[in-house]
Design an enzyme around this catalytic site. Sequence first.
Site, PDB file in Angstrom:
ATOM      1  N   LYS A 171      10.305   7.328  -0.185  1.00  0.00           N
ATOM      2  CA  LYS A 171       9.816   6.688  -1.402  1.00  0.00           C
ATOM      3  C   LYS A 171      10.271   7.379  -2.681  1.00  0.00           C
ATOM      4  O   LYS A 171       9.897   6.959  -3.772  1.00  0.00           O
ATOM      5  CB  LYS A 171       8.292   6.603  -1.369  1.00  0.00           C
ATOM      6  CG  LYS A 171       7.768   5.730  -0.230  1.00  0.00           C
ATOM      7  CD  LYS A 171       6.280   5.567  -0.277  1.00  0.00           C
ATOM      8  CE  LYS A 171       5.797   4.723   0.897  1.00  0.00           C
ATOM      9  NZ  LYS A 171       4.336   4.537   0.895  1.00  0.00           N
ATOM     10  N   GLY A 179       0.828  -1.197   0.000  1.00  0.00           N
ATOM     11  CA  GLY A 179       0.000   0.000   0.000  1.00  0.00           C
ATOM     12  C   GLY A 179       0.862   1.247   0.000  1.00  0.00           C
ATOM     13  O   GLY A 179       1.821   1.328   0.757  1.00  0.00           O
ATOM     14  N   THR A 180       0.486   2.209  -0.846  1.00  0.00           N
ATOM     15  CA  THR A 180       1.249   3.462  -0.930  1.00  0.00           C
ATOM     16  C   THR A 180       0.497   4.434  -1.822  1.00  0.00           C
ATOM     17  O   THR A 180      -0.474   4.062  -2.478  1.00  0.00           O
ATOM     18  CB  THR A 180       2.658   3.210  -1.505  1.00  0.00           C
ATOM     19  OG1 THR A 180       3.417   4.400  -1.402  1.00  0.00           O
ATOM     20  CG2 THR A 180       2.588   2.809  -2.966  1.00  0.00           C
ATOM     21  N   THR A 181       0.946   5.675  -1.855  1.00  0.00           N
ATOM     22  CA  THR A 181       0.456   6.647  -2.834  1.00  0.00           C
ATOM     23  C   THR A 181       1.637   7.471  -3.316  1.00  0.00           C
ATOM     24  O   THR A 181       2.319   8.117  -2.518  1.00  0.00           O
ATOM     25  CB  THR A 181      -0.605   7.592  -2.242  1.00  0.00           C
ATOM     26  OG1 THR A 181      -1.672   6.817  -1.686  1.00  0.00           O
ATOM     27  CG2 THR A 181      -1.163   8.505  -3.320  1.00  0.00           C
ATOM     28  N   SER A 241      -1.916   2.019  -3.868  1.00  0.00           N
ATOM     29  CA  SER A 241      -3.281   1.709  -3.432  1.00  0.00           C
ATOM     30  C   SER A 241      -4.133   2.958  -3.278  1.00  0.00           C
ATOM     31  O   SER A 241      -5.352   2.905  -3.395  1.00  0.00           O
ATOM     32  CB  SER A 241      -3.232   0.956  -2.097  1.00  0.00           C
ATOM     33  OG  SER A 241      -2.535   1.715  -1.117  1.00  0.00           O
TER      34      SER A 241
END
Length: 300
Positions: A124, A91-93, A221
């Site tokens: 990130k 999960g990440t953006t 996600s």
Amino acid sequence: SRPHRLQKTTMQSSIVSADILDIGTRQYDNQKKRSAATGGTAGLCPGDMVLGVPGAFDVPNVADPAHFCRTNFASASGAKDANQTVKFAKGTTTLAFKFNDGIIVSVDSRSTMGAYIASGTVKKVIEINPFLLGTMAGGAADCSFWERNLGMQCRMYELRNRKRITVAAASKLLANTVNAYRGYGLSMGTMITGWDETGPQLYYVDSDGTRLKGNLFSVGSGSTYAYGVLDNYYRPDLTVEEAIDLGKRAIYHATHRDAYSGGINNLYHVTKDGWKKIHAIDVNDMHYEFAEEKKNAMSS
């Protein structure tokens, strides 16, 4: 010459045998019998190695370790989800977009393992060189390793050709690398962006070998929530302040709605002079900032 011989001996003793890959052969069957005799899987390791020593590892104590690993430890992405014992939940953006005054790269910092938040301070954005950035989405180890490997390849290109590599060439190097490992379980959804002799460039590269050129991408996600904000407010003629605010708001709304995104919003601005880190703001602070802004707008 003596230190040289010592080094050579040490290197030879540390070589990891590939015998464990010979499942189904006579050699493997003999090792398996030795393993049963010793009461474990130690017999599968080369004779000069001991469990606990770097380079030695135990394998599942089942009839067919390779099949067990494929069944229970495969990636949970796409069509490979077969109710495995261990799922690589991610999960990440992350997002990036081009506009007239450069490129904005904005990401969160939350690392999750399913519902468990493993870290809230993951970096990130990989700073490949002063003019090139990469983003991480998917498996943190895969993205971090291969994008740092890309940094090495880009530096080698500069030394050989005496000029800076283009963004297109850098993204192609990464796409070629991951394509060589296609089907091996890599999990990567990255963006490679920067400024070269042709101007600002933005590419999306994933672990399937896909490579796309575009003006706006969001990966992770929380990307659907980020896209909702970006599609509504993005335009090429944004001012620098408006672009920074858009990148900030898109990440905030994604972290607010997506449980697997959160932490710190790290935002970069890429220009012809290279990238510059603009801010690192806790999304909780952004929540109260935007809540107050909404309250004032409703009261006026």
